[in-house]
Design a protein around this motif. Sequence first.
Motif, PDB file in Angstrom:
ATOM      1  N   ALA A   1       0.832  -1.210   0.000  1.00 38.17           N
ATOM      2  CA  ALA A   1       0.000   0.000   0.000  1.00 38.17           C
ATOM      3  C   ALA A   1       0.863   1.255   0.000  1.00 38.17           C
ATOM      4  N   HIS A   2       0.463   2.229  -0.797  1.00 37.44           N
ATOM      5  CA  HIS A   2       1.110   3.533  -0.798  1.00 37.44           C
ATOM      6  C   HIS A   2       0.150   4.546  -1.396  1.00 37.44           C
ATOM      7  N   VAL A   3       0.376   5.808  -1.091  1.00 41.32           N
ATOM      8  CA  VAL A   3      -0.463   6.879  -1.625  1.00 41.32           C
ATOM      9  C   VAL A   3       0.406   8.112  -1.803  1.00 41.32           C
ATOM     10  N   GLU A   4       0.148   8.871  -2.873  1.00 42.14           N
ATOM     11  CA  GLU A   4       0.864  10.118  -3.127  1.00 42.14           C
ATOM     12  C   GLU A   4      -0.042  11.295  -2.771  1.00 42.14           C
ATOM     13  N   VAL A   5       0.531  12.251  -2.056  1.00 38.77           N
ATOM     14  CA  VAL A   5      -0.213  13.406  -1.579  1.00 38.77           C
ATOM     15  C   VAL A   5       0.578  14.668  -1.911  1.00 38.77           C
ATOM     16  N   LEU A   6      -0.117  15.701  -2.333  1.00 37.95           N
ATOM     17  CA  LEU A   6       0.564  16.982  -2.558  1.00 37.95           C
ATOM     18  C   LEU A   6       1.092  17.532  -1.238  1.00 37.95           C
TER      19      LEU A   6
ATOM     20  N   MET B   1      -4.656  15.876   4.514  1.00 44.17           N
ATOM     21  CA  MET B   1      -4.422  14.476   4.162  1.00 44.17           C
ATOM     22  C   MET B   1      -3.126  13.979   4.792  1.00 44.17           C
ATOM     23  N   ARG B   2      -2.087  14.789   4.762  1.00 44.44           N
ATOM     24  CA  ARG B   2      -0.812  14.375   5.345  1.00 44.44           C
ATOM     25  C   ARG B   2      -0.954  14.154   6.848  1.00 44.44           C
ATOM     26  N   GLY B   3      -1.703  15.027   7.511  1.00 37.54           N
ATOM     27  CA  GLY B   3      -1.920  14.874   8.943  1.00 37.54           C
ATOM     28  C   GLY B   3      -2.689  13.612   9.271  1.00 37.54           C
ATOM     29  N   ALA B   4      -3.707  13.312   8.466  1.00 40.08           N
ATOM     30  CA  ALA B   4      -4.501  12.102   8.697  1.00 40.08           C
ATOM     31  C   ALA B   4      -3.658  10.848   8.507  1.00 40.08           C
ATOM     32  N   LEU B   5      -2.794  10.859   7.504  1.00 46.45           N
ATOM     33  CA  LEU B   5      -1.910   9.712   7.284  1.00 46.45           C
ATOM     34  C   LEU B   5      -0.959   9.512   8.462  1.00 46.45           C
ATOM     35  N   ARG B   6      -0.384  10.596   8.928  1.00 47.28           N
ATOM     36  CA  ARG B   6       0.551  10.491  10.058  1.00 47.28           C
ATOM     37  C   ARG B   6      -0.150   9.962  11.314  1.00 47.28           C
ATOM     38  N   GLU B   7      -1.368  10.427  11.558  1.00 42.90           N
ATOM     39  CA  GLU B   7      -2.113   9.974  12.736  1.00 42.90           C
ATOM     40  C   GLU B   7      -2.383   8.478  12.691  1.00 42.90           C
ATOM     41  N   LEU B   8      -2.513   7.927  11.497  1.00 40.28           N
ATOM     42  CA  LEU B   8      -2.790   6.493  11.352  1.00 40.28           C
ATOM     43  C   LEU B   8      -1.510   5.678  11.161  1.00 40.28           C
ATOM     44  N   GLY B   9      -0.370   6.307  11.377  1.00 36.71           N
ATOM     45  CA  GLY B   9       0.884   5.562  11.375  1.00 36.71           C
ATOM     46  C   GLY B   9       1.571   5.447  10.031  1.00 36.71           C
ATOM     47  N   TRP B  10       1.097   6.177   9.034  1.00 30.41           N
ATOM     48  CA  TRP B  10       1.772   6.151   7.745  1.00 30.41           C
ATOM     49  C   TRP B  10       3.008   7.043   7.813  1.00 30.41           C
TER      50      TRP B  10
ATOM     51  N   TYR C   1       3.510   8.203   0.758  1.00 35.07           N
ATOM     52  CA  TYR C   1       3.398   7.665   2.100  1.00 35.07           C
ATOM     53  C   TYR C   1       3.104   6.175   2.034  1.00 35.07           C
ATOM     54  N   GLN C   2       3.625   5.437   3.026  1.00 32.70           N
ATOM     55  CA  GLN C   2       3.360   4.008   3.179  1.00 32.70           C
ATOM     56  C   GLN C   2       3.024   3.739   4.633  1.00 32.70           C
ATOM     57  N   PRO C   3       2.243   2.668   4.905  1.00 28.46           N
ATOM     58  CA  PRO C   3       1.992   2.309   6.302  1.00 28.46           C
ATOM     59  C   PRO C   3       3.285   1.960   7.002  1.00 28.46           C
TER      60      PRO C   3
END
Length: 201
Positions: A11-16, A22-31, A198-200
Amino acid sequence: LIDWYSSFEDAHVEVLDRDEAMRGALRELGWRHVRSSFELVRPVSADWTIAEPRYPDGVELRPFTTDDARAMYHLIYVDAGWADIPGHPHREFDEWRHVFITDTTVPELQVLAWRDDRLVAVSTGRIFSDGTGWIAQLAVAKDERGNGLGRALLLEGLRRRRDAGATVLGLAVQAENRNALNLYLNTGLEIDREWMEYQPA
């Protein structure tokens, strides 16, 4: 969406970079942020002079035909080691051809450099409907680097798109590829946006 992304293998996702939510939400979930890429663009204007390309001795340009597809693929993925750079995906030949050589490919926009009967460098791309002239792949054989060939192909590709009517010129580069990034910046292109992968954890 992040839960859905997480369900995929690798799993991976690209974010501007500017998408703080979006970046904050990813970090909160451990990405975690693993790499970045830049899109560099510049509008065509009278104050931007794209230099005349200079080619190494013994290298010549030849017109593109679809018969060159196998040689282009070999150069990109074998001689130039395209997929060795983190963030550059490896594609099998049929997938690569489906993406980069299509019915809408304009032969005059593709730049192929040969030394005798060996393809040693290539620049592929197109002009989008909004007028953006895009260089999709720029590859130079490893044993042909350091002699100005990459810069020559970049300049040639930019000039061809400008002369064909593009109003904006651009390309993308992995942030870790510092040599290529510096080349593009020195040619006059400017960083427009950063894509953060970002990746988990």
